[in-house]
Scaffold this motif. Structure first.
Motif, PDB file in Angstrom:
ATOM      1  N   SER A 153       7.371  -1.350  -8.865  1.00  0.00           N
ATOM      2  CA  SER A 153       6.073  -1.052  -8.485  1.00  0.00           C
ATOM      3  C   SER A 153       4.812  -1.370  -9.685  1.00  0.00           C
ATOM      4  O   SER A 153       5.287  -1.099 -10.488  1.00  0.00           O
ATOM      5  CB  SER A 153       6.096   0.520  -7.882  1.00  0.00           C
ATOM      6  OG  SER A 153       6.684   0.697  -6.900  1.00  0.00           O
TER       7      SER A 153
ATOM      8  N   ARG B 209       0.705  -1.269   0.005  1.00  0.00           N
ATOM      9  CA  ARG B 209       0.051   0.036  -0.067  1.00  0.00           C
ATOM     10  C   ARG B 209       0.906   1.241   0.073  1.00  0.00           C
ATOM     11  O   ARG B 209       0.260   2.296   0.159  1.00  0.00           O
ATOM     12  CB  ARG B 209      -0.994   0.035   1.225  1.00  0.00           C
ATOM     13  CG  ARG B 209      -2.238  -0.758   1.225  1.00  0.00           C
ATOM     14  CD  ARG B 209      -3.306  -0.145   2.124  1.00  0.00           C
ATOM     15  NE  ARG B 209      -3.501   1.108   1.872  1.00  0.00           N
ATOM     16  CZ  ARG B 209      -4.210   1.993   2.677  1.00  0.00           C
ATOM     17  NH1 ARG B 209      -4.288   1.522   4.011  1.00  0.00           N
ATOM     18  NH2 ARG B 209      -4.699   3.051   2.111  1.00  0.00           N
ATOM     19  N   ALA B 210       2.226   1.197   0.052  1.00  0.00           N
ATOM     20  CA  ALA B 210       2.965   2.078   0.252  1.00  0.00           C
ATOM     21  C   ALA B 210       3.152   3.117  -1.019  1.00  0.00           C
ATOM     22  O   ALA B 210       2.625   3.037  -1.962  1.00  0.00           O
ATOM     23  CB  ALA B 210       4.387   1.958   0.691  1.00  0.00           C
ATOM     24  N   GLU B 211       3.536   4.430  -0.740  1.00  0.00           N
ATOM     25  CA  GLU B 211       3.791   5.467  -1.758  1.00  0.00           C
ATOM     26  C   GLU B 211       4.110   5.000  -3.324  1.00  0.00           C
ATOM     27  O   GLU B 211       3.593   5.363  -4.040  1.00  0.00           O
ATOM     28  CB  GLU B 211       4.489   6.626  -1.280  1.00  0.00           C
ATOM     29  CG  GLU B 211       4.052   7.354  -0.011  1.00  0.00           C
ATOM     30  CD  GLU B 211       4.144   6.930   1.444  1.00  0.00           C
ATOM     31  OE1 GLU B 211       4.745   5.615   1.357  1.00  0.00           O
ATOM     32  OE2 GLU B 211       4.224   7.660   2.300  1.00  0.00           O
ATOM     33  N   SER B 212       5.367   4.517  -3.018  1.00  0.00           N
ATOM     34  CA  SER B 212       5.987   4.084  -4.396  1.00  0.00           C
ATOM     35  C   SER B 212       4.991   3.271  -5.249  1.00  0.00           C
ATOM     36  O   SER B 212       4.891   3.507  -6.542  1.00  0.00           O
ATOM     37  CB  SER B 212       7.090   3.450  -4.294  1.00  0.00           C
ATOM     38  OG  SER B 212       7.737   2.885  -5.354  1.00  0.00           O
ATOM     39  N   CYS B 213       4.432   2.294  -4.641  1.00  0.00           N
ATOM     40  CA  CYS B 213       3.415   1.541  -5.309  1.00  0.00           C
ATOM     41  C   CYS B 213       2.094   2.368  -5.878  1.00  0.00           C
ATOM     42  O   CYS B 213       1.558   2.475  -6.770  1.00  0.00           O
ATOM     43  CB  CYS B 213       3.079   0.246  -4.839  1.00  0.00           C
ATOM     44  SG  CYS B 213       4.346  -0.949  -4.647  1.00  0.00           S
TER      45      CYS B 213
ATOM     46  N   VAL C 212       0.520  -4.516   2.979  1.00  0.00           N
ATOM     47  CA  VAL C 212       1.771  -4.437   3.615  1.00  0.00           C
ATOM     48  C   VAL C 212       2.353  -3.106   3.291  1.00  0.00           C
ATOM     49  O   VAL C 212       1.898  -2.662   2.410  1.00  0.00           O
ATOM     50  CB  VAL C 212       2.523  -5.660   2.883  1.00  0.00           C
ATOM     51  CG1 VAL C 212       2.897  -5.385   1.549  1.00  0.00           C
ATOM     52  CG2 VAL C 212       4.180  -5.595   3.615  1.00  0.00           C
ATOM     53  N   TYR C 213       2.939  -2.577   4.139  1.00  0.00           N
ATOM     54  CA  TYR C 213       3.647  -1.189   4.053  1.00  0.00           C
ATOM     55  C   TYR C 213       5.238  -1.402   3.624  1.00  0.00           C
ATOM     56  O   TYR C 213       5.804  -1.355   4.446  1.00  0.00           O
ATOM     57  CB  TYR C 213       3.470  -0.382   5.101  1.00  0.00           C
ATOM     58  CG  TYR C 213       2.143  -0.101   5.532  1.00  0.00           C
ATOM     59  CD1 TYR C 213       1.469   1.125   4.589  1.00  0.00           C
ATOM     60  CD2 TYR C 213       1.267  -0.709   6.045  1.00  0.00           C
ATOM     61  CE1 TYR C 213       0.121   1.414   4.843  1.00  0.00           C
ATOM     62  CE2 TYR C 213      -0.364  -0.525   6.021  1.00  0.00           C
ATOM     63  CZ  TYR C 213      -0.732   0.549   5.515  1.00  0.00           C
ATOM     64  OH  TYR C 213      -2.082   0.898   5.720  1.00  0.00           O
ATOM     65  N   CYS C 214       5.373  -1.567   2.407  1.00  0.00           N
ATOM     66  CA  CYS C 214       6.604  -1.556   1.571  1.00  0.00           C
ATOM     67  C   CYS C 214       7.041  -3.011   1.598  1.00  0.00           C
ATOM     68  O   CYS C 214       7.392  -3.748   2.821  1.00  0.00           O
ATOM     69  CB  CYS C 214       7.479  -0.548   2.200  1.00  0.00           C
ATOM     70  SG  CYS C 214       8.938  -0.274   0.947  1.00  0.00           S
ATOM     71  N   LEU C 215       7.339  -3.510   0.474  1.00  0.00           N
ATOM     72  CA  LEU C 215       8.233  -4.766   0.229  1.00  0.00           C
ATOM     73  C   LEU C 215       9.429  -4.770  -0.034  1.00  0.00           C
ATOM     74  O   LEU C 215      10.166  -5.716  -0.311  1.00  0.00           O
ATOM     75  CB  LEU C 215       7.411  -5.542  -0.595  1.00  0.00           C
ATOM     76  CG  LEU C 215       6.085  -6.434  -0.315  1.00  0.00           C
ATOM     77  CD1 LEU C 215       5.161  -6.756  -1.531  1.00  0.00           C
ATOM     78  CD2 LEU C 215       6.107  -7.564   0.713  1.00  0.00           C
ATOM     79  N   GLY C 216       9.864  -3.265  -0.301  1.00  0.00           N
ATOM     80  CA  GLY C 216      11.373  -3.009  -0.654  1.00  0.00           C
ATOM     81  C   GLY C 216      11.544  -3.308  -2.089  1.00  0.00           C
ATOM     82  O   GLY C 216      12.575  -3.400  -2.469  1.00  0.00           O
ATOM     83  N   LEU C 217      10.490  -3.460  -3.017  1.00  0.00           N
ATOM     84  CA  LEU C 217      10.535  -3.481  -4.324  1.00  0.00           C
ATOM     85  C   LEU C 217       9.957  -2.391  -5.025  1.00  0.00           C
ATOM     86  O   LEU C 217       9.100  -2.477  -5.845  1.00  0.00           O
ATOM     87  CB  LEU C 217       9.604  -4.742  -4.673  1.00  0.00           C
ATOM     88  CG  LEU C 217      10.053  -6.137  -4.150  1.00  0.00           C
ATOM     89  CD1 LEU C 217       8.664  -7.324  -4.255  1.00  0.00           C
ATOM     90  CD2 LEU C 217      11.409  -6.669  -4.266  1.00  0.00           C
ATOM     91  N   CYS C 218      10.489  -1.146  -4.609  1.00  0.00           N
ATOM     92  CA  CYS C 218       9.686   0.129  -5.108  1.00  0.00           C
ATOM     93  C   CYS C 218      10.249   0.379  -6.545  1.00  0.00           C
ATOM     94  O   CYS C 218       9.804   1.200  -7.172  1.00  0.00           O
ATOM     95  CB  CYS C 218      10.309   1.202  -4.011  1.00  0.00           C
ATOM     96  SG  CYS C 218      10.143   0.544  -2.158  1.00  0.00           S
TER      97      CYS C 218
END
Lengths: 512, 158
Positions: free
Chosen positions: B129, B82-86, B120-126
């Motif tokens: 995305s 759900r994080a910003e990059s995505c 999830v708040y970020c998978l580090g796959l920004c």
């Protein structure tokens, strides 16, 4: 001699199908009776080209990408094992401008070596820093780190040498080194790439930290969202221990350092150092009051060095080449290099390790090539979910802690998330409040209650209910969060909220 | 495992192997969730007893962390970032599609028990995305069409 082929095991590459590509290459080679040596390296960080396959040739490594499993047979037909011509041939990897124009110090080996091969690590200058450190007195090691000008890469940018010096000078039988690997900021992935792509450099950095301050035990607090990093770290720790680089007698020096990886459990606030320590102790991740500083009273009440992954992973090269070598990169008070992570709506996303001083515009356009959608870039958020949104008029800012602070922005961990002109900034401001409400540890009132009130106020603004009054209320509330929160979660949520409001008032209903 | 066993022996084994570690509670909770898929309520007093904590403290820790769950998950757990990059790559459309495709919202499990859906708040796959993870496998640049393909692959592995 069999040809060496590299297919990354980095989770970014895996997310784009690298596993299937590796499988297809092995299968095709077997079918054709060709002996290959398939190495699973980290990623070079050129993510628009992933899965990027490299072939070792007499002239150097030649890259092909992005490769899909269906193209593998064609690559063999085109004699890619000898660097043959093909539409996906990118030439010599090291000559790709995106990579060639970087200054890779901390990430020197990422994408080049087999991450879990100790032999490969040592063959590529690994453990030279530790060898030097073993010849130095603790205070001399700390001095090298202080001289390097290294500042905490987790975001707070506190001078690492000063932190270490405090722990060194605090007397106690038990001290700890804790690595903050709870990389929860959206737009950041350099910790992950180091841990997946070169875990030994982090292990070496922590071992040197242990020697420097007199700590014989370390913990890596790793977020549970990084299962691939967990596997590679544990494999590397086992190999280092087996070879005497960790354990009770490091390289025959008689000094001990034991290291263990502990998993977090999906709480963003545990990236805050004192919440992280609470979590490591087996408690809820509630932020602690400071003082006492963790350097004096940290994990289990003992003096503790707690540093970010990149800070610790930058230590080996500092001890190898000397503090001055590292300090000669960068600008102003931002010394050395920053692994910039370019993400979001961008044509060429990736890892760009550069000396401080490169401008946002260079990163976004020279490296990034503009937005992925081809529309104009409207805003970037630098430094994670607690970082300010920056408009086009600020794109000439150099990446430097002080230059960003002067604009009321945050360089943080060096993550840049790009948005095109379809972004609604009021929506993003609402999300920042919602995120704070979701992740607040609940200890302090401004963050716990203020974030929920913030979402409600943003809803009213978006729905045009008494807009002017609610914008005033939003500023008041932000002021409370900024000045009265216990940690950066509540204290910095106003950065994205107010920067969105100040730079993009039209999205909040103001006359344009 | 026969009813009404909630995994008591597995829980006991995990506790026994980890209880003497410093800060043992999180490793124990991970161990239990790895073994059973969730942390059964019956395990709370057992953990509390072993670590000399109150049940309230153990319950507090379980509920503080988003990752720990108190109910059994579906056969597969889908994590949507759900994080910003995505978001900048239109993850919200993907999430709407995923929810309607599965017929559930976040924190719910499908009727047939096949899929649980979690944010999830970020998978580090920004850099890839929008990103998702299913049972620890990661997927980047996921369109709605690709999401459907992935679900099919997960349902009936090749």
């Amino acid at each position: 001699m069999s040809t060496r082929i590299y297919v990354p095991c980095d989770s970014g590459a895996l997310s784009l199908g690298a596993e299937k590509v590796a499988h297809a290459i092995a299968l095709e080679a077997a079918k054709r009776g060709i002996a290959i040596d398939l190495v699973r390296n980290g990623s070079r960080g050129l993510f628009w080209l992933e899965p990027m396959v490299e072939v070792s040739t007499a002239n150097g490594r030649i890259a092909y990408g992005p490769v899909s499993p269906s193209e593998v047979a064609g690559l063999f037909n085109a004699d890619f094992l000898n660097g043959g011509k093909h539409a996906l041939n990118l030439g010599l990897t090291e000559e790709i401008p995106y990579l060639k124009n970087q200054e890779r110090l901390t990430n020197a080996r990422v994408g080049i070596t087999d991450p879990v091969s100790l032999e490969d690590y040592i063959a590529h200058d690994g453990y030279r820093g530790l060898k030097n450190a073993l010849k130095l007195a603790p205070a001399e090691i700390v001095k090298q780190v202080t001289d390097s000008g290294l500042r905490g890469r987790g975001g707070a940018a506190f001078p690492t040498g000063i932190k270490w010096n405090t722990v060194l000078n605090t007397q106690d039988e038990q001290k700890y080194i804790v690595c903050n690997a709870d990389e929860g900021d959206s737009g950041t992935f350099s910790d992950r790439m180091i841990m997946e792509g070169d875990p030994f450099v982090l292990i070496e950095g922590m071992t040197i930290a242990g020697l420097a301050v007199g700590a014989n035990r370390g913990y890596i607090y790793l977020r549970v969202e990084y299962p691939h990093a967990y596997r590679n770290l544990n494999a590397a720790i086992a190999a280092a221990k087996q070879a005497g680089y960790l354990g009770q007698d490091i390289c025959g020096s008689g000094k001990a350092f034991e290291l263990e990886v502990r998993l977090g459990a999906g709480a963003y606030v545990c990236g805050e150092e004192t919440a992280l320590l609470e979590s490591l102790e087996g408690k809820r991740g509630l932020v602690r009051f400071k003082p006492p500083l963790p350097a004096i009273k940290g994990l289990f009440g003992k003096p503790t060095v707690i540093n970010n992954v990149i800070s610790l992973a930058s230590v080996p090269i500092i001890l190898d080449r000397g503090g001055e070598y590292y300090r000669d990169f960068g600008m102003g008070r931002s010394r050395g290099t920053l692994p910039i992570q370019l993400a979001g709506n961008i044509k060429r996303p990736g890892l760009i390790e550069k000396a401080f001083g490169v401008t946002l515009r260079e990163v976004l356009y020279d490296y990034g090539g503009g937005s992925a959608t081809g529309r104009p870039i409207r805003a970037v958020q630098v430094g994670g979910p607690l970082g300010a949104f920056m408009p086009e008029s600020q794109f000439d800012t150099p990446l430097d802690y002080e230059a960003f602070a002067a604009l009321w922005a945050v360089l943080g961990h060096g993550g840049i998330v790009v948005f095109d002109d379809s972004v609604d900034m009021a929506h993003m401001a609402r999300y920042a409040m919602e995120f704070c409400a979701e992740e607040s540890c609940g200890k302090c009132t401004p963050c716990r209650i203020g974030s929920t009130r913030g979402v409600e106020v943003m809803d009213k603004i978006i729905n045009n209910q008494e807009r002017a009054e609610n914008i005033k209320l939003l500023r008041d509330l932000s002021d409370t969060l900024l000045n009265a929160s216990l940690c950066a979660l509540g204290g910095m949520t106003p950065y994205p909220v107010l920067s969105a409001l100040n730079h993009f008032p039209g999205d909040f209903g103001a006359e344009k | 495992m026969s009813q009404p066993d909630w995994g008591k022996s597995a829980v006991a084994a995990v506790i026994d192997s980890l209880k003497d570690e410093p800060g043992a509670l999180l490793p124990i909770l991970h161990g239990i969730q790895d073994a059973l898929g969730y942390i059964p309520s019956g395990s709370v007093p057992v953990i509390a007893e072993a670590l000399n904590l109150s049940r309230a403290e153990v319950h507090g820790v379980i509920t503080f962390y988003h990752y720990f769950r108190e109910t059994p998950p579906g056969k597969h757990t889908v994590h949507l970032c759900r994080a910003e990059s995505c978001q900048s790559m239109n993850s919200e459309a993907l999430h709407a599609h995923a929810k309607s495709k599965l017929g559930i919202d976040f924190h719910q499990t499908t009727q047939d028990g096949d899929f649980s859906l979690e944010p999830v708040y970020c998978l580090g796959l920004c850099s890839c995305s929008p990103a998702i993870a299913i049972d620890g496998e990661v997927y980047g640049r996921v369109s709605s069409e690709r999401f459907d393909e992935i679900l099919n692959e997960v349902r009936s592995p090749a």
